[in-house]
Motif scaffolding. Sequence first.
Motif, PDB file in Angstrom:
ATOM      1  N   GLN A  39       0.850  -1.190   0.000  1.00 50.95           N
ATOM      2  CA  GLN A  39       0.000   0.000   0.000  1.00 50.95           C
ATOM      3  C   GLN A  39       0.881   1.233   0.000  1.00 50.95           C
ATOM      4  OE1 GLN A  39      -2.973   0.242   3.116  1.00 50.95           O
ATOM      5  NE2 GLN A  39      -4.220   1.576   1.835  1.00 50.95           N
ATOM      6  N   GLU A  46      -2.863  -3.261  -2.743  1.00 47.83           N
ATOM      7  CA  GLU A  46      -2.917  -4.132  -3.909  1.00 47.83           C
ATOM      8  C   GLU A  46      -2.125  -5.400  -3.661  1.00 47.83           C
ATOM      9  OE1 GLU A  46      -1.131  -2.499  -7.429  1.00 47.83           O
ATOM     10  OE2 GLU A  46       0.766  -2.044  -6.447  1.00 47.83           O
ATOM     11  N   GLU A  61       1.104  -9.814  -9.620  1.00 48.42           N
ATOM     12  CA  GLU A  61       0.493  -8.631 -10.208  1.00 48.42           C
ATOM     13  C   GLU A  61       1.310  -8.267 -11.445  1.00 48.42           C
ATOM     14  OE1 GLU A  61      -0.262  -4.559 -11.047  1.00 48.42           O
ATOM     15  OE2 GLU A  61       1.605  -5.153 -10.055  1.00 48.42           O
ATOM     16  N   GLU A 107      -8.358 -12.173  -2.546  1.00 46.77           N
ATOM     17  CA  GLU A 107      -7.880 -11.261  -1.509  1.00 46.77           C
ATOM     18  C   GLU A 107      -8.742 -11.340  -0.257  1.00 46.77           C
ATOM     19  OE1 GLU A 107      -6.932  -7.360  -2.879  1.00 46.77           O
ATOM     20  OE2 GLU A 107      -6.750  -6.535  -0.852  1.00 46.77           O
TER      21      GLU A 107
END
Length: 123
Positions: A39, A46, A61, A107
Motif C-alpha cells: 500500500q 494491492e 500482479e 484477496e
Amino acid sequence: QVQLAESGGGSVQTGGSLRLSCAASGRTFSSLAMGWFRQAPGKERESVASISGNGFFRSYEDSVKGRFTVSRNNAKNTLYLQMNSLKPEDTAVYYCAAANIPTIPSESQYTIWGQGTQVTVSS
C-alpha cells in the motif's frame, strides 16, 4: 493463531534489490496460502504475489512480473519476496498475509496480516 512478522524492508535506489521475509508462527505453515500486498500513500492496497501452501502455484500482479519472485520455505515457516529492478513506483508498505486454504486465494480470503515493512525506492 498464526502470527506474521515481516522484515527486510529499507531504502534503495532505482534498479536495486531487496529481499523481504515473513516469519510465521502458531500452526502448520504448509497448510496456508501466503501472499504479499503493498500500500502506497494515498492508494489502495494491492496484491503483489501469492503462493500456494506447497509452493507449486504462484501468481503475480502484472507490474511486478519478471522482477519479483515469491517463495517459501515450509521447514523454516518463512515466506520471501525477492524484489529486483526496483522502481520508484514500488515504494510502499509491504505486508504479508495468510489464508487458511492451501491454494491461491482471493484477496478476501486472507485473514491474517503482518504489520508491514516499508520499502522506499529513490530515483
